[in-house]
Motif scaffolding. Structure first.
Motif, short mmCIF file in Angstrom:
data_model
loop_
_atom_site.label_atom_id
_atom_site.label_comp_id
_atom_site.label_asym_id
_atom_site.label_seq_id
_atom_site.Cartn_x
_atom_site.Cartn_y
_atom_site.Cartn_z
N HIS A 75 -48.01 48.34 -2.33
CA HIS A 75 -48.27 48.38 -0.90
C HIS A 75 -49.35 47.01 -0.58
O HIS A 75 -50.56 47.01 -1.15
CB HIS A 75 -49.12 49.69 -0.66
N HIS A 77 -49.92 43.89 2.49
CA HIS A 77 -49.78 43.19 3.70
C HIS A 77 -50.01 41.60 3.28
O HIS A 77 -50.77 40.90 3.80
CB HIS A 77 -50.52 43.30 4.91
N LYS A 144 -45.32 43.73 3.54
CA LYS A 144 -45.03 44.31 4.94
C LYS A 144 -44.99 43.30 5.94
O LYS A 144 -45.93 42.42 6.00
CB LYS A 144 -46.09 45.44 5.24
N HIS A 240 -48.05 55.15 6.43
CA HIS A 240 -49.55 55.03 6.32
C HIS A 240 -50.02 56.46 6.94
O HIS A 240 -50.15 56.60 8.08
CB HIS A 240 -50.01 54.05 7.08
N HIS A 263 -52.34 55.87 1.45
CA HIS A 263 -53.90 56.18 1.88
C HIS A 263 -54.25 57.55 1.67
O HIS A 263 -55.10 57.89 0.55
CB HIS A 263 -53.89 55.91 3.35
N ASP A 315 -53.30 47.33 -1.39
CA ASP A 315 -53.24 47.42 0.26
C ASP A 315 -53.88 45.85 0.65
O ASP A 315 -54.47 45.70 1.83
CB ASP A 315 -54.28 48.31 0.79
#
Ligand SMILES: [Zn+2]
Length: 414
Positions: A75, A77, A144, A240, A263, A315
């Motif tokens: 996960h 970004h 992502k 999420h 999460h 994350d």
């Protein structure tokens, strides 16, 4: 053989269970081999054993070190422009994530910067981040979209993910429903826009479709509509879920058969039971509550008791800036009560399952990619135990050394 890694004080293969991710007590099973070796040929694992290894062109002497699968970060970004260091001050003044968002900061400032950036710039920034991840032992990650929130930029982000020049394996996820863009007044209209205009173009560019199902982001109904449409177009759902409030995200993950719910701060026993039953992976991101200065961390022990298979991820994003899975393992143990062995499993084979990469990576087994992290410490327990340092001294991707610590790396004989 091209390459042999030998004399490891601990070799963690994570081999064994093949039909699903590890849950419950299986999380502690690292498939340890004492005095083990790994032999690599044509970029793949050719042999794993103990004692005397086969002859090879290159021999890496891992005496006193731990040899394990490269970390999988399921996960991130990874692709965005700009940074948000000024928000640390706002957080210190007690502002919450949602307050910063409403003040025009947070994700919207990243959206503005990312819309302006060229695809070339995004690829270059991300390649540098991949380099840092490799140095921390991560050899596969998920990435992502979600800082475009318009057709052009969302596609630009997905194309940038594909165009990154790096040895890392990157699995792309479409997260068009990350926040409501300023051009849309209502979330249902935006979801409609994504389904009609964006999803058809995402096909072939992403493997998963994610949504930020949260109070102040997208409702349960918005999320269900989007993910149902995404499934029809061949994308696998991810959510999420329950990051701040529980509006039903994790139970929706179970209902739709999502590959993971991520999460999970506000998840209930009932949700966890539904997730375990539906085989939804719980992805835990303890760097997020850390960066948000929250007192509460997700209750991963309860998830483990309920039989949910769990994974860890960074994350990595402009609000939680870390590339380090070992740091996430620190937080997983010190803040969420995971054991060191559980944290290893959750960062390797289970993390691979969380992004559908379990057949290629996540364990050291014959036929899998030779993605290997060498830890400059004699056992896996040292990894989460020590903090504020990078314990990874050598990273191997598809049989090639892609990072070697110049001072503490293992001896190599050619
Ligand atoms: Zn995220």
């Amino acid at each position: 053989m091209r390459l042999v890694i030998t004399k490891a004080s601990q070799l963690l293969t994570l081999r064994g269970k093949r039909n699903g991710p590890r849950a419950g007590r299986d999380l502690e099973d690292l498939g340890k081999v004492n005095d083990g070796y790994v032999a690599v040929d044509k970029g793949k694992i050719a042999d794993v054993g103990r004692g005397r290894p086969p002859a090879a062109d290159t021999v890496i002497d891992a005496s006193g070190m731990t040899v394990m699968p490269g970390f999988v970060d399921p996960h991130t970004h990874l692709v965005f422009a700009g940074s948000r260091e000024s928000e640390l001050r706002m957080k210190l003044q007690g502002k919450t994530y949602m307050q910063i968002l409403r003040a025009g900061g947070g994700i919207m400032s990243t959206v503005r910067a990312t819309r302006l950036a060229s695809i070339r710039l995004l690829e270059e920034i991300a390649a540098f981040r991949c380099e840092l991840m490799l140095r921390h032992g991560t050899t596969t990650c998920e990435a992502k979209s979600g800082y475009g929130l318009d057709l052009e930029t969302e596609l630009k982000m997905l194309d940038a993910i594909k165009g990154i020049k790096t040895p890392m394996d990157i699995v792309p996820t479409f997260l068009g429903a990350h926040a409501l863009p300023p051009e849309f007044a209502k979330t249902p209209d935006y979801i409609e826009f994504i389904i009609k205009k964006v999803l058809p173009r995402v096909k072939g560019r992403a493997r998963f479709c994610d949504v930020f199902c949260e109070d102040g982001a997208f409702t349960l109904e918005d999320s269900r509509r989007l993910l149902t449409a995404a499934k029809k177009s061949g994308l696998v759902p991810k959510i999420h879920a329950d990051e701040i409030k529980n509006i039903g995200g994790s139970s929706l993950a179970a209902e739709l058969g999502a590959i993971s719910a991520d999460h999970l701060l506000a998840t209930t026993d009932k949700d966890l039971t539904a997730m375990a039953k539906a085989g939804v992976m719980g992805v835990y991101l303890p760097a997020t509550p850390f960066s948000l200065m929250m007192k509460e961390y997700p209750d991963v022990r309860r998830a483990i008791r309920k039989g949910v298979a769990v994974a860890l991820a960074t994350d990595f994003n402009p609000n939680a800036w870390t590339h380090s899975m070992p740091f996430v393992m620190n937080l997983a143990c010190y803040k969420m009560g995971m054991t060191p062995a559980e944290a290893v499993t959750a960062s390797t084979i289970n993390a691979a399952w969380a992004i559908g990469m379990q057949d290629k990576v996540g364990s050291l087994e014959v036929g899998k990619q030779a993605d290997i992290a060498i830890i400059g410490l004699p056992s896996h327990e040292h990894i989460p135990y020590r903090f504020g340092m990078n314990p990874v001294v050598c990273t191997i991707k598809k049989g090639k050394v892609v990072w070697m610590d110049p001072d503490y790396g293992p001896k190599v004989k050619n």
